[in-house]
Design a protein around this motif. Structure first.
Motif, PDB file in Angstrom:
ATOM      1  N   GLU A  62      38.880  47.545  40.282  1.00 37.72           N
ATOM      2  CA  GLU A  62      39.960  46.717  40.825  1.00 37.72           C
ATOM      3  C   GLU A  62      39.749  45.241  40.472  1.00 37.72           C
ATOM      4  O   GLU A  62      40.705  44.522  40.204  1.00 37.72           O
ATOM      5  CB  GLU A  62      40.038  46.890  42.350  1.00 37.72           C
ATOM      6  N   ARG A  68      40.910  44.758  36.977  1.00 37.93           N
ATOM      7  CA  ARG A  68      42.380  44.746  36.932  1.00 37.93           C
ATOM      8  C   ARG A  68      42.920  43.409  37.413  1.00 37.93           C
ATOM      9  O   ARG A  68      43.877  42.873  36.842  1.00 37.93           O
ATOM     10  CB  ARG A  68      42.930  45.891  37.786  1.00 37.93           C
ATOM     11  N   PRO A 115      43.613  45.910  31.605  1.00 40.36           N
ATOM     12  CA  PRO A 115      44.371  47.123  31.961  1.00 40.36           C
ATOM     13  C   PRO A 115      43.488  48.372  31.932  1.00 40.36           C
ATOM     14  O   PRO A 115      43.320  49.010  30.898  1.00 40.36           O
ATOM     15  CB  PRO A 115      45.461  47.186  30.879  1.00 40.36           C
ATOM     16  N   GLU A 135      42.983  52.116  33.028  1.00 40.54           N
ATOM     17  CA  GLU A 135      43.805  53.253  33.444  1.00 40.54           C
ATOM     18  C   GLU A 135      42.911  54.316  34.067  1.00 40.54           C
ATOM     19  O   GLU A 135      41.819  54.592  33.578  1.00 40.54           O
ATOM     20  CB  GLU A 135      44.525  53.826  32.214  1.00 40.54           C
ATOM     21  N   TYR A 192      38.079  56.799  33.887  1.00 43.67           N
ATOM     22  CA  TYR A 192      38.635  55.476  33.607  1.00 43.67           C
ATOM     23  C   TYR A 192      38.555  55.185  32.111  1.00 43.67           C
ATOM     24  O   TYR A 192      37.602  55.588  31.427  1.00 43.67           O
ATOM     25  CB  TYR A 192      37.853  54.398  34.359  1.00 43.67           C
TER      26      TYR A 192
END
Length: 325
Positions: free
Chosen positions: A42, A45, A50, A52, A61
């Motif tokens: 997090e 991000r 980015p 995913e 991930y």
């Protein structure tokens, strides 16, 4: 790993490997809990990376393409491989990438540890590349020194050998590096001569940045145009007119640029239909080198001018015919 910034960098480095990472494997690699990995994802991000996530037993991930280029984290072997490749691209003026290679190499070598810089130099000295043969190679180290001085901006000292063989030492304020596809040129303000000058980089030696910063002067025209005008007035130039049996789109970039008035001279090309394109430009290249370069396009062509280029084409054709026989 308790240092959060260091852990985030390590996590980002792992995610830049093109694969999907299960959270449990990332936690094991970084010696933290899966909950910490989720929090760190997090954080990445929030920083704009980015990342995913996929669900399920095989989920994990991975870093995907975003709107901006993230900083690359390289291990030693990757850094050496990239530096050697960039040196090859910069030193041999590969069309379309040579200037980008110099900029990227200057950035990379600025942060390379000394042990890796030595490895790059050893590899470079032990290898060679097959080049087009239509222009002199230059020392990538000289190019990166100049590029760094331009970006500084920092005054530059170097030894220079003129076209007539005269040698001198110069102190300049570097402005731009310009590639014509076959040669590199430095556009700089010569402090001793108090004027703008163009220097062929393959004639430069012992270049080093002095550490003295300066406020960049404004060249009264584009650096490319300044080099072009210098070529017309310096090295012996001649006008070339060649017709290719193909549309302009089939020709390599350096010819299309010449046809549109690009870096190699005042060109104006006109595709006259029927798959024929006439190219006009000026050059200082020797006719023997230029006709070989034209032949390497793989497109049939006819030389209209000058007579010396037409003679070089006939001589090359005769040599190749003899070799085939």
């Amino acid at each position: 790993m308790t240092d959060t910034p260091a852990r985030l960098l390590s996590l980002l480095s792992l995610l830049q490997t093109p694969r999907e990472w299960p959270g449990s494997e990332l936690a094991q690699r970084l010696r933290v809990s899966s909950r910490t990995i989720r929090r760190d994802i997090e954080r990445l991000r929030d920083l704009g990376y980015p990342v995913e996530a996929t669900l399920g037993a095989e989920g994990g991930y991975r870093l995907v393409a975003g709107a901006a280029m993230p900083p690359l984290l390289l291990d030693d072997e990757e850094a050496v491989a990239i530096a050697v490749g960039l040196r090859a691209g910069a030193g041999h003026a590969i069309e379309g990438v040579e200037e980008a290679s110099v900029r990227a190499l200057a950035k990379l070598e600025q942060v390379l540890p000394s042990r890796l810089r030595r490895r790059v130099s050893v590899l470079q000295s032990a290898t060679t590349a097959l080049t087009r043969g239509d222009g002199p190679s230059v020392d990538p180290g000289t190019l990166t020194t100049m590029a760094s001085a331009v970006a500084g901006p920092e005054r530059l000292r170097f030894a220079y050998r003129a076209g007539d063989g005269a040698r001198s030492r110069r102190l300049v304020e570097p402005y731009r590096l310009v590639s014509t596809g076959s040669r590199w040129y430095l556009v700089a303000y010569d402090l001793e001569r108090e004027d703008w000058r163009t220097f062929r980089v393959d004639r430069v030696g012992e270049a080093f940045a002095t550490g003295a910063r300066f406020v960049a002067r404004q060249l009264p025209m584009d650096a490319e145009e300044f080099v072009r005008r210098g070529l017309r007035g310096g090295d012996t130039t001649y006008a070339v007119e060649v017709t290719f049996a193909a549309d302009a789109a089939a020709l390599p970039g350096w010819l299309r640029e010449s046809a549109a008035g690009g870096a190699d001279g005042e060109g104006d090309g006109d595709g006259d239909g029927g798959g024929r394109t006439r190219i006009r430009f000026e050059t200082a290249d020797a006719p023997e080198w230029l006709v070989a370069r034209l032949a390497l396009t793989g497109v049939p062509f006819t030389v209209q001018a000058p007579a010396a280029l037409a003679a070089a084409a006939r001589a090359l054709g005769a040599r190749l015919a003899g070799a085939g026989a």
